[in-house]
Design an enzyme around this catalytic site. Structure first.
Site, short mmCIF file in Angstrom:
data_model
loop_
_atom_site.label_atom_id
_atom_site.label_comp_id
_atom_site.label_asym_id
_atom_site.label_seq_id
_atom_site.Cartn_x
_atom_site.Cartn_y
_atom_site.Cartn_z
CE1 TYR A 130 -4.17 -1.53 -0.12
CE2 TYR A 130 -3.50 -2.77 1.81
CZ TYR A 130 -4.39 -2.55 0.78
OH TYR A 130 -5.49 -3.37 0.63
CG HIS A 196 -6.05 -5.69 -2.92
ND1 HIS A 196 -5.83 -4.33 -3.07
CD2 HIS A 196 -5.22 -6.30 -3.83
CE1 HIS A 196 -4.91 -4.13 -3.99
NE2 HIS A 196 -4.52 -5.32 -4.47
P1 IDP Z 1 -9.35 -0.03 -3.48
O1 IDP Z 1 -9.11 -1.12 -2.47
O2 IDP Z 1 -10.80 0.01 -3.93
O3 IDP Z 1 -8.40 -0.09 -4.64
P2 IDP Z 1 -7.82 2.24 -2.48
O4 IDP Z 1 -8.18 3.68 -2.63
O5 IDP Z 1 -6.67 1.69 -3.25
O6 IDP Z 1 -9.13 1.38 -2.74
O7 IDP Z 1 -7.56 2.00 -0.92
C1 IDP Z 1 -6.98 0.80 -0.46
C2 IDP Z 1 -7.70 0.37 0.78
O8 IDP Z 1 -7.49 1.34 1.80
C3 IDP Z 1 -9.22 0.29 0.65
O9 IDP Z 1 -9.66 -0.91 0.06
C4 IDP Z 1 -9.64 0.40 2.09
O10 IDP Z 1 -9.46 -0.83 2.78
C5 IDP Z 1 -8.62 1.41 2.63
N1 IDP Z 1 -9.15 2.78 2.58
C6 IDP Z 1 -9.25 3.58 1.50
N2 IDP Z 1 -9.79 4.78 1.82
C7 IDP Z 1 -10.02 4.74 3.16
C8 IDP Z 1 -10.59 5.65 4.09
O11 IDP Z 1 -10.96 6.77 3.76
N3 IDP Z 1 -10.68 5.23 5.38
C9 IDP Z 1 -10.25 4.00 5.80
N4 IDP Z 1 -9.73 3.10 4.95
C10 IDP Z 1 -9.61 3.45 3.64
MG MG Z 2 -6.35 0.22 -4.69
#
Ligand code: IDP
Ligand code: MG
Length: 230
Positions: A130, A196
């Site tokens: 991440y 994921h």
């Molecule tokens: P994705 O999993 O849909 O690709 P990303 O923006 O890449 O989304 O974010 C990775 C992971 O980080 C998300 O799946 C979620 O578990 C966590 N996440 C993203 N945004 C937030 C937030 O605003 N609060 C808490 N956790 C978040």
């Molecule tokens: Mg992502």
């Protein structure tokens, strides 16, 4: 079925980052893919885990620049390219007994399962996976979440599998995810969104190399292949 699955896994981050594997497919030639993966893996050193390694710059691994809440509309499923994507049942999905349900969504769609293991993710691997989100305020919570219990790691192959898997998974915020998607059906909060999926073919390769060691992936032919594709 036992030929497909590799259970267990080492908590040794170094062996994971140096493990990886090489193989062909997709729009890149075999030699190009081999080179990309070799460069990517050989550029890894444990010291690079805490920052973005400059050695990675020439590899042109695509990184996400902005937060995307939906399944990347610009990522149109290719009708020709065989791709690989990294799918992971997060600790909440494992604890809630959703592993079989989630695997079956991809199985039923017709994608090819290349790797599967139950794995306790070390903190360094979660941070590397991440790393694009490192500046986000929720990053520490995200790392705690992903390392809070075992995850199920999967490598799936198929034509257009990256974009299609994102559609099957649904929007990042489960309350905005469409019914019928995994998150839309099975979750309610972004911080507990159960699964994921890689957001680009390049990240699919990057993440599979990160989470799987050499020998953990299977090359095999689906008996149903001719019933899935003309
Ligand atoms: P994705 O999993 O849909 O690709 P990303 O923006 O890449 O989304 O974010 C990775 C992971 O980080 C998300 O799946 C979620 O578990 C966590 N996440 C993203 N945004 C937030 C937030 O605003 N609060 C808490 N956790 C978040
Ligand atoms: Mg992502």
């Amino acid at each position: 079925m036992e030929a497909l699955a590799v259970y267990g896994g080492s908590p040794n981050i170094s062996s994971h980052l140096h493990g990886g594997r090489l193989e062909r497919n997709g729009s890149l030639s075999c030699a190009q893919k081999l080179s990309l993966r070799t460069q990517y893996l050989s550029s890894f050193h444990p010291s690079s885990l805490l920052s973005c390694s400059p050695l990675l710059n020439h590899v042109k691994i695509r990184t996400k620049k902005s937060k995307t809440h939906i399944f990347l509309p610009h990522l149109v499923a290719s009708m020709e390219d065989v791709e690989e994507t990294y799918i992971m049942v997060k600790p909440d999905g494992v604890q809630r007994g959703l592993v079989g349900e989630i695997i079956s969504r991809f199985e039923k769609k017709g994608f090819l399962l290349k790797g599967l293991k139950l794995f306790q993710c070390p903190k360094e691997l979660a941070e590397e996976h991440y790393k694009d989100l490192k500046a986000k305020s929720f990053f520490p919570k995200l790392i705690n979440y992903i390392t809070s219990g075992p995850v199920v790691c999967m490598a799936w192959e198929g034509v257009g599998v990256v974009a299609s898997a994102r559609k099957l998974i649904g929007a990042t915020n489960p309350l905005q995810a469409e019914p019928g998607t995994i998150r839309g059906d099975l979750a309610v909060q972004t911080g507990r969104n159960v699964v994921h999926g890689s957001d680009s073919p390049e990240n699919g390769m990057r993440e599979i190399a990160l989470w799987f060691k050499e020998g953990e992936l299977c090359q095999w032919k689906q008996a149903q292949a001719s019933w899935l594709r003309e």
